[in-house]
Design a protein around this motif. Sequence first.
Motif, PDB file in Angstrom:
ATOM      1  N   VAL B 452       0.848  -1.184   0.000  1.00  0.00           N
ATOM      2  CA  VAL B 452       0.000   0.000   0.000  1.00  0.00           C
ATOM      3  C   VAL B 452       0.884   1.234   0.000  1.00  0.00           C
ATOM      4  N   SER B 453       0.433   2.277  -0.683  1.00  0.00           N
ATOM      5  CA  SER B 453       1.197   3.520  -0.709  1.00  0.00           C
ATOM      6  C   SER B 453       0.457   4.580   0.085  1.00  0.00           C
ATOM      7  N   VAL B 454       1.192   5.507   0.690  1.00  0.00           N
ATOM      8  CA  VAL B 454       0.557   6.541   1.508  1.00  0.00           C
ATOM      9  C   VAL B 454      -0.226   7.536   0.647  1.00  0.00           C
ATOM     10  N   GLU B 455       0.095   7.524  -0.661  1.00  0.00           N
ATOM     11  CA  GLU B 455      -0.631   8.433  -1.556  1.00  0.00           C
ATOM     12  C   GLU B 455      -2.056   7.996  -1.807  1.00  0.00           C
ATOM     13  N   MET B 456      -2.354   6.707  -1.559  1.00  0.00           N
ATOM     14  CA  MET B 456      -3.708   6.221  -1.854  1.00  0.00           C
ATOM     15  C   MET B 456      -4.671   6.736  -0.799  1.00  0.00           C
ATOM     16  N   SER B 457      -5.796   7.243  -1.255  1.00  0.00           N
ATOM     17  CA  SER B 457      -6.798   7.682  -0.299  1.00  0.00           C
ATOM     18  C   SER B 457      -7.523   6.449   0.247  1.00  0.00           C
ATOM     19  N   ASP B 458      -8.246   6.652   1.345  1.00  0.00           N
ATOM     20  CA  ASP B 458      -8.957   5.515   1.943  1.00  0.00           C
ATOM     21  C   ASP B 458      -9.976   4.941   0.972  1.00  0.00           C
ATOM     22  N   ASP B 459     -10.582   5.837   0.168  1.00  0.00           N
ATOM     23  CA  ASP B 459     -11.570   5.333  -0.800  1.00  0.00           C
ATOM     24  C   ASP B 459     -10.920   4.432  -1.831  1.00  0.00           C
ATOM     25  N   GLU B 460      -9.726   4.841  -2.270  1.00  0.00           N
ATOM     26  CA  GLU B 460      -9.033   4.017  -3.271  1.00  0.00           C
ATOM     27  C   GLU B 460      -8.661   2.665  -2.681  1.00  0.00           C
ATOM     28  N   ILE B 461      -8.276   2.677  -1.409  1.00  0.00           N
ATOM     29  CA  ILE B 461      -7.935   1.408  -0.755  1.00  0.00           C
ATOM     30  C   ILE B 461      -9.176   0.531  -0.669  1.00  0.00           C
ATOM     31  N   LYS B 462     -10.294   1.151  -0.312  1.00  0.00           N
ATOM     32  CA  LYS B 462     -11.517   0.358  -0.181  1.00  0.00           C
ATOM     33  C   LYS B 462     -11.934  -0.201  -1.540  1.00  0.00           C
ATOM     34  N   MET B 463     -11.737   0.614  -2.576  1.00  0.00           N
ATOM     35  CA  MET B 463     -12.066   0.149  -3.927  1.00  0.00           C
ATOM     36  C   MET B 463     -11.194  -1.024  -4.302  1.00  0.00           C
ATOM     37  N   ALA B 464      -9.902  -0.901  -4.034  1.00  0.00           N
ATOM     38  CA  ALA B 464      -8.973  -1.985  -4.367  1.00  0.00           C
ATOM     39  C   ALA B 464      -9.340  -3.258  -3.610  1.00  0.00           C
ATOM     40  N   ALA B 465      -9.687  -3.100  -2.321  1.00  0.00           N
ATOM     41  CA  ALA B 465     -10.044  -4.276  -1.526  1.00  0.00           C
ATOM     42  C   ALA B 465     -11.294  -4.945  -2.100  1.00  0.00           C
ATOM     43  N   HIS B 466     -12.224  -4.119  -2.542  1.00  0.00           N
ATOM     44  CA  HIS B 466     -13.450  -4.658  -3.118  1.00  0.00           C
ATOM     45  C   HIS B 466     -13.147  -5.447  -4.387  1.00  0.00           C
ATOM     46  N   VAL B 467     -12.255  -4.860  -5.215  1.00  0.00           N
ATOM     47  CA  VAL B 467     -11.876  -5.545  -6.468  1.00  0.00           C
ATOM     48  C   VAL B 467     -11.214  -6.888  -6.159  1.00  0.00           C
ATOM     49  N   ILE B 468     -10.315  -6.876  -5.170  1.00  0.00           N
ATOM     50  CA  ILE B 468      -9.602  -8.130  -4.838  1.00  0.00           C
ATOM     51  C   ILE B 468     -10.596  -9.162  -4.302  1.00  0.00           C
ATOM     52  N   GLN B 469     -11.548  -8.689  -3.500  1.00  0.00           N
ATOM     53  CA  GLN B 469     -12.531  -9.622  -2.932  1.00  0.00           C
ATOM     54  C   GLN B 469     -13.326 -10.300  -4.038  1.00  0.00           C
ATOM     55  N   GLN B 470     -13.773  -9.480  -4.999  1.00  0.00           N
ATOM     56  CA  GLN B 470     -14.551 -10.062  -6.081  1.00  0.00           C
ATOM     57  C   GLN B 470     -13.693 -10.991  -6.925  1.00  0.00           C
ATOM     58  N   ALA B 471     -12.442 -10.577  -7.182  1.00  0.00           N
ATOM     59  CA  ALA B 471     -11.556 -11.409  -7.998  1.00  0.00           C
ATOM     60  C   ALA B 471     -11.264 -12.732  -7.310  1.00  0.00           C
ATOM     61  N   ALA B 472     -11.123 -12.695  -5.966  1.00  0.00           N
ATOM     62  CA  ALA B 472     -10.848 -13.930  -5.222  1.00  0.00           C
ATOM     63  C   ALA B 472     -12.002 -14.910  -5.374  1.00  0.00           C
ATOM     64  N   HIS B 473     -13.207 -14.365  -5.293  1.00  0.00           N
ATOM     65  CA  HIS B 473     -14.380 -15.218  -5.430  1.00  0.00           C
ATOM     66  C   HIS B 473     -14.464 -15.778  -6.842  1.00  0.00           C
ATOM     67  N   TYR B 474     -14.223 -14.898  -7.838  1.00  0.00           N
ATOM     68  CA  TYR B 474     -14.274 -15.303  -9.244  1.00  0.00           C
ATOM     69  C   TYR B 474     -13.236 -16.382  -9.532  1.00  0.00           C
ATOM     70  N   ALA B 475     -12.015 -16.167  -9.018  1.00  0.00           N
ATOM     71  CA  ALA B 475     -10.935 -17.115  -9.297  1.00  0.00           C
ATOM     72  C   ALA B 475     -11.235 -18.477  -8.689  1.00  0.00           C
ATOM     73  N   GLU B 476     -11.865 -18.460  -7.493  1.00  0.00           N
ATOM     74  CA  GLU B 476     -12.184 -19.729  -6.847  1.00  0.00           C
ATOM     75  C   GLU B 476     -13.167 -20.515  -7.692  1.00  0.00           C
ATOM     76  N   GLN B 477     -14.072 -19.786  -8.351  1.00  0.00           N
ATOM     77  CA  GLN B 477     -15.035 -20.486  -9.186  1.00  0.00           C
ATOM     78  C   GLN B 477     -14.381 -21.016 -10.457  1.00  0.00           C
ATOM     79  N   GLN B 478     -13.351 -20.289 -10.954  1.00  0.00           N
ATOM     80  CA  GLN B 478     -12.719 -20.717 -12.203  1.00  0.00           C
ATOM     81  C   GLN B 478     -11.867 -21.981 -12.001  1.00  0.00           C
ATOM     82  N   ILE B 479     -11.297 -22.112 -10.791  1.00  0.00           N
ATOM     83  CA  ILE B 479     -10.370 -23.243 -10.579  1.00  0.00           C
ATOM     84  C   ILE B 479     -11.172 -24.530 -10.369  1.00  0.00           C
TER      85      ILE B 479
END
Lengths: 153, 479
Positions: B452-479
């Motif tokens: 994580v970089s200090v330049e990222m705002s909290d919203d950007e971090i939350k957005m990134a976390a949301h993207v990773i969460q969805q990707a984790a779920h998607y990847a689990e279904q693909q495997i």
Amino acid sequence: MHTGTTNQVANPNTVVWNSPGIWITYSILTAFMHLVLLSMPWFTTSVAWTLTNVVHGVGMYFFLHTIKGTPFETSDQGKYRYSTHWEQMDSGTQFTAARKFFMTTPIVLYILASFYSKYEFTHFVINTSILLLSLLPKLPQLHGVRLFGINKY
Amino acid sequence: MSVEYNQSKEWVFAEAIRSMYQAPLYHLILEGLLLVWIFRLLFFKSYKIQNKIPLSKKEKDDLVKDWTPEPLVPDLQKTLSLSTPYKEITGRPGKMITVDGKECLNLASMNFLGLLGNERIAEKSSASIRKYGVGACGPRAFYGTVDVHVELEERLAEYMKSERAISYAYGFATIASAIPAYSKRGDIIFVDEAVCFAIQKGLHASRSNIVYFRHNDLDDLEEKLKIQANLDKKDPKKASVTRKFMVVEGIYMNTGEICDLPRLVDLKYKYKVRLFVEESLSFGVLGQHGRGVTEHYNIPIDKVDLVVGSMEYALASIGGFCCGRGYVIDHQRLSGHGYVFSASLPPLLARAAVEGLDILQDEPEIFNKIRAKGKLMQELMQEVPELKISGFYESPSFHIRRKPTANQSEDEKYLKVLVDQCYQNGVCLSIASRLSHEEHIADWPASIRVSVSVEMSDDEIKMAAHVIQQAAHYAEQQI
């Protein structure tokens, strides 16, 4: 050892006695030491020769078989940290030219000292014990041997 | 029967010859044997003493029969842990990074303090290109030292509150040169089994005896120290010439965990072991002023024998540094191989690092901010059911792994799908890549290192976390 543009070995102690002119230098220095002793008026000839043999033998034992490691840092990560200078010579190879030279010089000095002291018994005892002190540690059977744990570390 | 020897002080040659004829027989025999020995000596061949036991012919034949040749070119899968080709980055990376033409949020670069692409640093570096040129073109001892190098080292020592500092041109080479400068053959190094590759190379180069202890398990370390102490009691002479070291990392690069420095300092004094701390990921992150793990635990830095840091992460420059007591650091000026035998840091990068230190001192609240953002990201990642987090709770750099783990190759496939899916949605991640066949632990579980970089705002971090969460779920279904 990385010293400018010279030929590089990790530990110069291994090759120093192969350097050009060093045997002659060593002989000249021994002869000079003998002349200094011989020029003392209170020493008879016999005493001067035996003393030469003793000083040479004790000095050789100290520098070649007592002190260990190198006075400088080497780039082989301390491979010869617990090795005496004799063991370091030519990286432990036995009967190289330099080693043969060092095995010969105590014998030559012994024969000369025996002759010049007229084969007297006291001088014989001293010279022979110094000869053993000089020759026995150089045998390949005693390479790396430390008796009674003396001088091991 | 024997003639009296002339006891006068005059030595006469004729008498000497006479006494040779009258010499005792044993003496002459001894001299004869010695002359024979000299003669034989001239014909001895030189040989090296073999410590190996010679094999019999049958044993040699068996070995030859059992031997199978290795392929000339090894299997490609073994040499590359990632079989996909590299992605291309264009433009200036910073908070955002343009990968293969697509701009993403940069969670892959360890740009903790946002100094990557910083304008102030870029300006000062460009000014130094005009002043010094681009390269220093020589090792430090051979006309490669420029005034900015000296300034950088003084500034680093002042910043870390230690006596002296030394800078290296390459972060990896710093710790890999520092360890073999002090530890030689016959010495003992106690090291955490999860240390990074640079430390492992340093350990290998030192030729010392390495004792690994379980990751962050100081009870295991104490047990091993006790075993060594018992061996030392049996042979005190050997113990008095054996140097002992402990090497740990502030924040481990392979797991993100923090080391327990107070207990390590106690062990150091109890068992008389020197302590080296590698602070690549903790420099500029931990501590009230970013001085690393020693400031985090409020331990005076002199208690640690050598602190090794990297300027390649928080300071966004290139190179590394070691700081500590004067006599410790001065030794590396001649014995640190990466310092002596490599060209020095280009002056523009040294100037960039000095400017980075200026920025850190101008904005002291940046360290609390980065730790808060790291904590936030980790908390958000912990809510993802398919992922397992590993790392110190405030560390901005931590690892995520697949929680329902299968075997290594399946997990790697899962993580690749996850990374691709995140990339599609504008978040750039990277799998922690390793040379498995060269590392100490070959079968380390596959993971993604999130930074994580200090330049990222909290919203950007939350957005990134949301993207990773969805990707984790998607990847689990693909495997």
